[in-house]
Design a protein around this motif. Structure first.
Motif, PDB file in Angstrom:
ATOM      1  N   HIS A   2       0.855  -1.181   0.000  1.00  0.00           N
ATOM      2  CA  HIS A   2       0.000   0.000   0.000  1.00  0.00           C
ATOM      3  C   HIS A   2       0.888   1.226   0.000  1.00  0.00           C
ATOM      4  O   HIS A   2       1.831   1.300   0.783  1.00  0.00           O
ATOM      5  CB  HIS A   2      -0.891   0.014   1.241  1.00  0.00           C
ATOM      6  CG  HIS A   2      -1.870  -1.115   1.271  1.00  0.00           C
ATOM      7  ND1 HIS A   2      -1.516  -2.408   1.550  1.00  0.00           N
ATOM      8  CD2 HIS A   2      -3.209  -1.133   1.050  1.00  0.00           C
ATOM      9  CE1 HIS A   2      -2.580  -3.174   1.486  1.00  0.00           C
ATOM     10  NE2 HIS A   2      -3.625  -2.434   1.192  1.00  0.00           N
ATOM     11  N   THR A 197     -12.597 -11.840   9.104  1.00  0.00           N
ATOM     12  CA  THR A 197     -11.771 -11.488   7.933  1.00  0.00           C
ATOM     13  C   THR A 197     -12.566 -11.564   6.625  1.00  0.00           C
ATOM     14  O   THR A 197     -11.970 -11.468   5.553  1.00  0.00           O
ATOM     15  CB  THR A 197     -10.536 -12.423   7.825  1.00  0.00           C
ATOM     16  OG1 THR A 197     -10.981 -13.773   7.828  1.00  0.00           O
ATOM     17  CG2 THR A 197      -9.551 -12.211   8.966  1.00  0.00           C
ATOM     18  N   PRO A 227      -5.582 -14.445   5.340  1.00  0.00           N
ATOM     19  CA  PRO A 227      -5.080 -13.250   4.658  1.00  0.00           C
ATOM     20  C   PRO A 227      -4.456 -12.251   5.628  1.00  0.00           C
ATOM     21  O   PRO A 227      -4.802 -12.217   6.809  1.00  0.00           O
ATOM     22  CB  PRO A 227      -6.349 -12.644   4.052  1.00  0.00           C
ATOM     23  CG  PRO A 227      -7.456 -13.132   4.912  1.00  0.00           C
ATOM     24  CD  PRO A 227      -7.047 -14.478   5.433  1.00  0.00           C
ATOM     25  N   SER A 231      -5.216  -6.521   3.934  1.00  0.00           N
ATOM     26  CA  SER A 231      -5.699  -6.822   2.582  1.00  0.00           C
ATOM     27  C   SER A 231      -7.206  -7.119   2.558  1.00  0.00           C
ATOM     28  O   SER A 231      -7.812  -7.113   1.486  1.00  0.00           O
ATOM     29  CB  SER A 231      -4.912  -7.994   1.974  1.00  0.00           C
ATOM     30  OG  SER A 231      -5.260  -9.187   2.645  1.00  0.00           O
ATOM     31  N   VAL A 232      -7.801  -7.421   3.703  1.00  0.00           N
ATOM     32  CA  VAL A 232      -9.252  -7.700   3.713  1.00  0.00           C
ATOM     33  C   VAL A 232     -10.041  -6.617   4.457  1.00  0.00           C
ATOM     34  O   VAL A 232     -11.269  -6.694   4.543  1.00  0.00           O
ATOM     35  CB  VAL A 232      -9.571  -9.089   4.325  1.00  0.00           C
ATOM     36  CG1 VAL A 232      -9.082 -10.196   3.406  1.00  0.00           C
ATOM     37  CG2 VAL A 232      -8.984  -9.240   5.716  1.00  0.00           C
ATOM     38  N   GLU A 234     -10.774  -3.547   3.704  1.00  0.00           N
ATOM     39  CA  GLU A 234     -11.747  -2.788   2.921  1.00  0.00           C
ATOM     40  C   GLU A 234     -12.985  -3.623   2.607  1.00  0.00           C
ATOM     41  O   GLU A 234     -14.110  -3.109   2.610  1.00  0.00           O
ATOM     42  CB  GLU A 234     -11.091  -2.292   1.631  1.00  0.00           C
ATOM     43  CG  GLU A 234     -11.851  -1.140   1.057  1.00  0.00           C
ATOM     44  CD  GLU A 234     -11.097  -0.424  -0.044  1.00  0.00           C
ATOM     45  OE1 GLU A 234     -10.186  -1.022  -0.662  1.00  0.00           O
ATOM     46  OE2 GLU A 234     -11.436   0.743  -0.302  1.00  0.00           O
ATOM     47  N   THR A 320      -3.848   1.072  -3.150  1.00  0.00           N
ATOM     48  CA  THR A 320      -3.593  -0.365  -2.989  1.00  0.00           C
ATOM     49  C   THR A 320      -3.147  -0.953  -4.336  1.00  0.00           C
ATOM     50  O   THR A 320      -3.272  -0.300  -5.387  1.00  0.00           O
ATOM     51  CB  THR A 320      -4.872  -1.098  -2.536  1.00  0.00           C
ATOM     52  OG1 THR A 320      -5.838  -0.993  -3.592  1.00  0.00           O
ATOM     53  CG2 THR A 320      -5.449  -0.488  -1.262  1.00  0.00           C
ATOM     54  N   GLU A 321      -2.707  -2.191  -4.298  1.00  0.00           N
ATOM     55  CA  GLU A 321      -2.350  -2.852  -5.560  1.00  0.00           C
ATOM     56  C   GLU A 321      -3.574  -2.964  -6.463  1.00  0.00           C
ATOM     57  O   GLU A 321      -3.495  -2.833  -7.677  1.00  0.00           O
ATOM     58  CB  GLU A 321      -1.765  -4.237  -5.273  1.00  0.00           C
ATOM     59  CG  GLU A 321      -0.310  -4.154  -4.899  1.00  0.00           C
ATOM     60  CD  GLU A 321       0.289  -5.478  -4.479  1.00  0.00           C
ATOM     61  OE1 GLU A 321      -0.436  -6.484  -4.372  1.00  0.00           O
ATOM     62  OE2 GLU A 321       1.501  -5.472  -4.234  1.00  0.00           O
TER      63      GLU A 321
END
Ligand SMILES: Cc1cc2nc3c(=O)[nH]c(=O)nc-3n(C[C@H](O)[C@H](O)[C@H](O)COP(=O)(O)O)c2cc1C
Length: 329
Positions: A2, A197, A227, A231-232, A234, A320-321
């Protein structure tokens, strides 16, 4: 990965990191995560951590696996505290501790929901975390002597981790959604679920009327290939769509990590291992140093990103990616 998206030419001569959680004011969105058995790190255990957190005006979540009685922690300082709960097969143990937490001024119950069984912790197995020592410093903190004696002789022939054997004999793997009602029937405190998650579970939690969610994978100590929580985050924030506050823990090591979580929608973050390292290294001063370092770094990050208040931090301050991939389509 990020990246931050700093904005410029914003008046950042004053930075206000204060925020609220369940109506309680907090000096910053940084919270002490529940971690067990602080006596492993310091002879006075959680009382020292609580004093340090109070000195930094920081909310502490006291672990169910505390090595000090919750009454001792409550009387050691005057600060905002939540109580983390595991549900045992012997429900009366958990219910008694919830009632005591309520009586001694803890303001919310943080029910950990990612531990129906203990994950496979190979270091504990290798080191054979000794049961006698564990029972000696942990169970007396419950102040429940009948419970203590009923579990004093378990697992002596177990050839792996005694901690795992203890957990499998105590933790209730049948705990499920309907038990939120049971918990609500024994306490009037708000209930926060720690260990969510996925969007699906977040929606279930909101439908059951919980007061908050902690996106957590237990510091990646439960399930390999779970994870990374950032990454989770959002996904969960979107599913909840503002109905309840979403918190995050796992890998928060810098003020920039706090900032990224806030930009992705977290109301606050919890910090686990760094607090324990501070406690082990320098006791109360060590914990204070860790909290102050994180607060200082967050303050600087807010200034350099052009966000003078917590509300000024938005989704546009982080990339983010996924954002990068979408921008290429
Ligand atoms: C030594 C240790 C003990 C922990 N004990 C508990 C616990 O008793 N209850 C709980 O809900 N989570 C527990 N956790 C998980 C933390 O609350 C938190 O989810 C995790 O440590 C956050 O990640 P971090 O350590 O990377 O900051 C523990 C974590 C560690 C490292």
């Amino acid at each position: 990965m990020h990246r931050l998206r700093p904005r410029i030419l914003v008046d950042v001569s004053k930075i206000d990191m204060s925020t609220t959680l369940l109506g309680y004011k907090m000096q910053s969105p940084i919270i002490v995560a529940p971690t067990g058995i602080h006596k492993y790190a310091h002879p006075e255990g959680e009382v020292v951590t609580a004093r340090a957190a109070a000195a930094c005006n920081t909310l502490m979540v006291l672990s169910f696996s505390s090595s000090r009685k919750l009454e001792d922690v409550a009387s050691s300082c005057n600060s905002l505290r939540f109580y983390q709960l595991y549900v045992y097969k012997n429900r009366e143990v958990s219910a008694t501790l919830v009632r005591r937490a309520e009586k001694y001024g803890f303001k919310a119950i943080v029910l950990t929901v990612d531990t129906p069984r203990l994950g496979r912790r190979e270091k504990d197995i290798k080191n054979k975390c000794p049961l006698s020592f564990f029972l000696y410093i942990y169970l007396p903190s419950f102040g429940l002597f009948s419970f203590y004696f009923s579990y004093s002789f378990i697992a002596v022939n177990f050839c792996g981790s005694d901690l795992e054997a203890f957990a499998s004999q105590t933790l209730d793997p049948s705990l499920c959604w309907k038990d939120i009602e049971w918990l609500r029937s024994i306490t009037s405190l708000p209930i926060i679920l720690k260990g969510i998650t996925t969007a699906e579970d977040a929606i279930n939690a909101v439908e059951l009327g919980v007061s908050g969610i902690v996106v957590s994978n237990h510091g990646a100590r439960q399930l390999d290939y779970s994870p990374a929580t950032i990454s989770v985050l959002e996904e969960v924030v979107k599913a909840v769509s503002g109905a309840v506050p979403v918190l995050l823990d796992g890998g928060v090591r810098r003020g920039t990590d706090v900032f990224k979580a806030l930009a992705l929608g977290a109301k606050a973050v919890l910090v686990g291992r760094p607090i324990l390292y501070g406690l082990a290294a320098k006791g109360e001063n060590g914990v204070k140093s860790v909290i102050k370092m994180l607060q200082g770094e967050l303050e600087l990050t807010m200034a350099l990103c052009g966000t003078p208040s917590i509300n000024a931090i938005t989704r546009k301050h982080v990339q983010t990616e996924g954002d990068i991939l979408r921008s290429l389509l």
